[in-house]
Design a protein around this motif. Structure first.
Motif, PDB file in Angstrom:
ATOM      1  N   ALA A 156     -29.933  11.898  18.704  1.00  0.00           N
ATOM      2  CA  ALA A 156     -29.811  13.189  18.321  1.00  0.00           C
ATOM      3  C   ALA A 156     -28.337  13.293  18.984  1.00  0.00           C
ATOM      4  O   ALA A 156     -28.220  13.435  20.168  1.00  0.00           O
ATOM      5  CB  ALA A 156     -30.779  13.934  19.048  1.00  0.00           C
ATOM      6  N   GLU A 157     -27.173  13.249  18.150  1.00  0.00           N
ATOM      7  CA  GLU A 157     -26.014  13.600  18.680  1.00  0.00           C
ATOM      8  C   GLU A 157     -25.855  15.072  19.302  1.00  0.00           C
ATOM      9  O   GLU A 157     -26.218  15.728  18.692  1.00  0.00           O
ATOM     10  CB  GLU A 157     -24.890  13.321  17.463  1.00  0.00           C
ATOM     11  CG  GLU A 157     -24.816  11.829  16.971  1.00  0.00           C
ATOM     12  CD  GLU A 157     -23.525  12.064  15.984  1.00  0.00           C
ATOM     13  OE1 GLU A 157     -22.438  12.719  16.284  1.00  0.00           O
ATOM     14  OE2 GLU A 157     -23.642  11.421  14.886  1.00  0.00           O
ATOM     15  N   THR A 158     -25.460  15.117  20.257  1.00  0.00           N
ATOM     16  CA  THR A 158     -25.155  16.256  21.035  1.00  0.00           C
ATOM     17  C   THR A 158     -23.936  16.119  21.697  1.00  0.00           C
ATOM     18  O   THR A 158     -23.326  15.682  22.745  1.00  0.00           O
ATOM     19  CB  THR A 158     -26.372  16.622  22.297  1.00  0.00           C
ATOM     20  OG1 THR A 158     -27.471  16.160  21.422  1.00  0.00           O
ATOM     21  CG2 THR A 158     -26.230  18.076  22.701  1.00  0.00           C
ATOM     22  N   HIS A 159     -22.840  17.055  21.145  1.00  0.00           N
ATOM     23  CA  HIS A 159     -21.480  16.979  21.579  1.00  0.00           C
ATOM     24  C   HIS A 159     -20.724  18.297  21.291  1.00  0.00           C
ATOM     25  O   HIS A 159     -21.186  19.129  20.829  1.00  0.00           O
ATOM     26  CB  HIS A 159     -20.640  15.901  21.109  1.00  0.00           C
ATOM     27  CG  HIS A 159     -20.948  15.958  19.489  1.00  0.00           C
ATOM     28  ND1 HIS A 159     -20.310  16.818  18.856  1.00  0.00           N
ATOM     29  CD2 HIS A 159     -21.370  14.844  18.574  1.00  0.00           C
ATOM     30  CE1 HIS A 159     -20.491  16.492  17.506  1.00  0.00           C
ATOM     31  NE2 HIS A 159     -21.194  15.478  17.283  1.00  0.00           N
ATOM     32  N   VAL A 160     -19.459  18.400  21.851  1.00  0.00           N
ATOM     33  CA  VAL A 160     -18.771  19.475  22.114  1.00  0.00           C
ATOM     34  C   VAL A 160     -17.966  20.079  20.614  1.00  0.00           C
ATOM     35  O   VAL A 160     -17.765  21.092  20.475  1.00  0.00           O
ATOM     36  CB  VAL A 160     -17.654  19.596  23.044  1.00  0.00           C
ATOM     37  CG1 VAL A 160     -16.538  18.594  22.393  1.00  0.00           C
ATOM     38  CG2 VAL A 160     -17.126  20.935  23.480  1.00  0.00           C
ATOM     39  N   MET A 161     -18.091  18.970  19.775  1.00  0.00           N
ATOM     40  CA  MET A 161     -17.243  19.379  18.521  1.00  0.00           C
ATOM     41  C   MET A 161     -18.181  20.132  17.671  1.00  0.00           C
ATOM     42  O   MET A 161     -19.356  19.786  17.337  1.00  0.00           O
ATOM     43  CB  MET A 161     -17.058  17.908  18.008  1.00  0.00           C
ATOM     44  CG  MET A 161     -16.022  17.131  18.586  1.00  0.00           C
ATOM     45  SD  MET A 161     -15.658  15.386  17.838  1.00  0.00           S
ATOM     46  CE  MET A 161     -17.188  14.447  18.403  1.00  0.00           C
ATOM     47  N   GLU A 162     -17.570  21.005  17.001  1.00  0.00           N
ATOM     48  CA  GLU A 162     -18.322  22.103  15.888  1.00  0.00           C
ATOM     49  C   GLU A 162     -18.105  21.001  14.616  1.00  0.00           C
ATOM     50  O   GLU A 162     -17.100  20.447  14.374  1.00  0.00           O
ATOM     51  CB  GLU A 162     -17.469  23.289  15.775  1.00  0.00           C
ATOM     52  CG  GLU A 162     -17.298  23.921  16.773  1.00  0.00           C
ATOM     53  CD  GLU A 162     -16.632  25.665  16.811  1.00  0.00           C
ATOM     54  OE1 GLU A 162     -16.904  26.257  17.705  1.00  0.00           O
ATOM     55  OE2 GLU A 162     -15.966  25.458  15.839  1.00  0.00           O
ATOM     56  N   HIS A 163     -18.813  21.469  13.573  1.00  0.00           N
ATOM     57  CA  HIS A 163     -18.953  20.839  12.219  1.00  0.00           C
ATOM     58  C   HIS A 163     -19.267  21.549  11.311  1.00  0.00           C
ATOM     59  O   HIS A 163     -19.967  22.480  11.423  1.00  0.00           O
ATOM     60  CB  HIS A 163     -20.248  19.685  12.496  1.00  0.00           C
ATOM     61  CG  HIS A 163     -20.025  18.416  12.969  1.00  0.00           C
ATOM     62  ND1 HIS A 163     -18.655  17.925  13.320  1.00  0.00           N
ATOM     63  CD2 HIS A 163     -20.732  17.451  13.633  1.00  0.00           C
ATOM     64  CE1 HIS A 163     -18.973  16.723  13.985  1.00  0.00           C
ATOM     65  NE2 HIS A 163     -20.245  16.563  14.238  1.00  0.00           N
ATOM     66  N   GLY A 164     -18.587  21.481  10.116  1.00  0.00           N
ATOM     67  CA  GLY A 164     -18.900  21.582   8.724  1.00  0.00           C
ATOM     68  C   GLY A 164     -19.348  20.407   7.842  1.00  0.00           C
ATOM     69  O   GLY A 164     -18.502  19.408   7.981  1.00  0.00           O
ATOM     70  N   CYS A 204     -25.115  21.675  19.193  1.00  0.00           N
ATOM     71  CA  CYS A 204     -26.214  21.590  18.387  1.00  0.00           C
ATOM     72  C   CYS A 204     -26.526  20.023  17.898  1.00  0.00           C
ATOM     73  O   CYS A 204     -26.059  19.163  17.507  1.00  0.00           O
ATOM     74  CB  CYS A 204     -26.130  22.226  16.922  1.00  0.00           C
ATOM     75  SG  CYS A 204     -27.483  22.133  15.950  1.00  0.00           S
ATOM     76  N   PRO A 205     -27.826  19.491  18.529  1.00  0.00           N
ATOM     77  CA  PRO A 205     -28.424  18.113  18.453  1.00  0.00           C
ATOM     78  C   PRO A 205     -28.502  18.079  16.825  1.00  0.00           C
ATOM     79  O   PRO A 205     -28.934  19.093  16.144  1.00  0.00           O
ATOM     80  CB  PRO A 205     -29.673  18.269  18.880  1.00  0.00           C
ATOM     81  CG  PRO A 205     -29.784  19.194  19.904  1.00  0.00           C
ATOM     82  CD  PRO A 205     -28.721  20.203  19.442  1.00  0.00           C
ATOM     83  N   GLN A 206     -27.951  16.781  16.301  1.00  0.00           N
ATOM     84  CA  GLN A 206     -28.000  16.527  15.023  1.00  0.00           C
ATOM     85  C   GLN A 206     -28.421  15.069  14.833  1.00  0.00           C
ATOM     86  O   GLN A 206     -27.787  14.248  15.590  1.00  0.00           O
ATOM     87  CB  GLN A 206     -26.747  16.721  14.284  1.00  0.00           C
ATOM     88  CG  GLN A 206     -25.568  15.882  14.863  1.00  0.00           C
ATOM     89  CD  GLN A 206     -24.294  16.012  13.878  1.00  0.00           C
ATOM     90  OE1 GLN A 206     -24.425  15.733  12.743  1.00  0.00           O
ATOM     91  NE2 GLN A 206     -23.250  16.403  14.521  1.00  0.00           N
ATOM     92  N   ALA A 207     -29.043  14.539  13.669  1.00  0.00           N
ATOM     93  CA  ALA A 207     -29.237  13.231  13.433  1.00  0.00           C
ATOM     94  C   ALA A 207     -29.660  13.495  11.959  1.00  0.00           C
ATOM     95  O   ALA A 207     -29.767  14.483  11.340  1.00  0.00           O
ATOM     96  CB  ALA A 207     -30.401  12.757  14.110  1.00  0.00           C
ATOM     97  N   CYS A 208     -29.995  12.190  11.182  1.00  0.00           N
ATOM     98  CA  CYS A 208     -30.157  12.286   9.875  1.00  0.00           C
ATOM     99  C   CYS A 208     -30.944  10.968   9.516  1.00  0.00           C
ATOM    100  O   CYS A 208     -30.642   9.910  10.052  1.00  0.00           O
ATOM    101  CB  CYS A 208     -29.068  12.522   8.966  1.00  0.00           C
ATOM    102  SG  CYS A 208     -28.023  11.104   8.660  1.00  0.00           S
ATOM    103  N   TYR A 209     -31.703  11.045   8.266  1.00  0.00           N
ATOM    104  CA  TYR A 209     -32.210   9.989   7.743  1.00  0.00           C
ATOM    105  C   TYR A 209     -31.985   9.921   6.269  1.00  0.00           C
ATOM    106  O   TYR A 209     -32.284  11.002   5.526  1.00  0.00           O
ATOM    107  CB  TYR A 209     -33.794   9.992   7.952  1.00  0.00           C
ATOM    108  CG  TYR A 209     -34.536   8.746   7.253  1.00  0.00           C
ATOM    109  CD1 TYR A 209     -34.465   7.659   7.488  1.00  0.00           C
ATOM    110  CD2 TYR A 209     -35.112   9.277   6.049  1.00  0.00           C
ATOM    111  CE1 TYR A 209     -35.083   6.449   6.832  1.00  0.00           C
ATOM    112  CE2 TYR A 209     -35.843   8.221   5.301  1.00  0.00           C
ATOM    113  CZ  TYR A 209     -35.564   6.865   5.592  1.00  0.00           C
ATOM    114  OH  TYR A 209     -36.331   5.914   4.776  1.00  0.00           O
ATOM    115  N   SER A 210     -31.375   8.919   5.527  1.00  0.00           N
ATOM    116  CA  SER A 210     -30.999   9.023   4.200  1.00  0.00           C
ATOM    117  C   SER A 210     -32.317   8.193   3.651  1.00  0.00           C
ATOM    118  O   SER A 210     -32.319   6.863   3.472  1.00  0.00           O
ATOM    119  CB  SER A 210     -29.836   8.277   4.060  1.00  0.00           C
ATOM    120  OG  SER A 210     -29.375   8.112   2.606  1.00  0.00           O
ATOM    121  N   GLY A 211     -33.144   8.983   2.657  1.00  0.00           N
ATOM    122  CA  GLY A 211     -34.233   8.224   2.216  1.00  0.00           C
ATOM    123  C   GLY A 211     -33.942   7.760   0.778  1.00  0.00           C
ATOM    124  O   GLY A 211     -34.989   7.222   0.019  1.00  0.00           O
TER     125      GLY A 211
END
Length: 279
Positions: A207-215, A246-253
């Protein structure tokens, strides 16, 4: 990547018989704007543009994401602007997802097509015009440039993702690659706009948790994306907007590649704002 096709919204309006339920959500940590809500009724317009409309995907909001705005611009044939940007402090990235048009940037003319990427420094002279006979659609990401004393402003450039070799993330055997348009060591840049690609089965394994905002605009494919404490299904045409940390992660199915256009703010001190040092 030669056969890459990017998703672009076309607007329209749902029938009265369709269900209201959709995947749109706005929380304290993230927003999801699914492709199904990018309809005619939510488009915006700008001064000094002809035959243009746009979907505003993100904008600075106090207490949420505050560093950037992102539009999808739709240009009809003949449309464009000789005065697209009124803020001399704004830098921009244009990324074309459909159609063709001409960009004139600081006196040089460029023919943009799907996959074209243009970086526009602040105070640049630029204009766009679509004389292709077809509709063109492109992303326009804007940020207030944070100048640093002793660092020159970065130069304008135009390229295409087809001309850039993606960089594999360490230890992924190519299942997760990033197409970088700017050298990460170039401190003149205060934002990066990249393309991230996952092969089927590829993951962000923490779960990436870092200061950078994302679009994050999904160009192709589908995946399950972790946003804060939620796993959300996303597909081509969807947009995710993440505030800092905001924690983020993903799984490409699968069954195909999962690809998205990614904005993040980089290479600058954190603004201390009202919390100035007091002796």
């Amino acid at each position: 990547m030669a056969n890459t096709k990017y998703y672009a919204p076309t607007g329209g309006h749902p029938a009265q018989t369709e269900l209201l339920t959709d995947r749109a959500m706005f929380t304290e940590a993230y927003a999801v704007i699914p492709k199904g809500v990018m309809r005619d009724i939510v488009t915006s317009h700008l001064p000094f543009w002809d035959s243009m409309r746009m979907w505003v995907l993100s904008r600075p909001l106090s207490g949420f994401s505050e560093t950037f705005s992102q539009y999808i611009v739709e240009l009809a044939d003949g449309g464009g602007s000789d005065k697209p940007e009124q803020d001399k402090n704004a830098e921009a990235v244009l990324f074309v997802v459909e159609g063709e048009f001409t960009l004139t940037l600081n006196g040089s003319t460029h023919e943009l097509r799907p996959g074209s990427y243009a970086f526009i420094p602040p105070a640049s002279e630029w204009k766009v015009r679509n004389n292709s006979g077809q509709v063109a659609r492109f992303h326009w990401i804007r940020k207030y440039y944070q100048a640093v004393e002793g660092l020159a402003h970065p130069e304008a450039f135009v390229t295409n993702e087809q001309d850039i070799e993606p960089i594999p993330m360490p230890g992924t055997n190519g299942a997760w690659v990033t197409t970088r348009f700017v050298d990460m060591s170039d401190m003149r840049h205060d934002m990066h706009v990249n393309i991230v690609t996952f092969e089927p089965g590829g993951v962000i394994p923490f779960a990436e948790t870092h200061v950078m905002e994302h679009g994050l605009y999904v160009l192709e494919g589908k995946a399950v994306y972790r946003l804060n404490q939620d796993w959300v299904e996303v597909e081509a045409g969807d947009y995710m907007w993440l505030r800092a940390f905001c924690p983020q992660a993903c799984y490409s199915g699968g069954p195909g590649k999962f690809r998205y256009l990614l904005y993040k703010d980089v290479n600058r001190h954190m603004d201390l704002g009202k919390y100035n040092h007091r002796s």
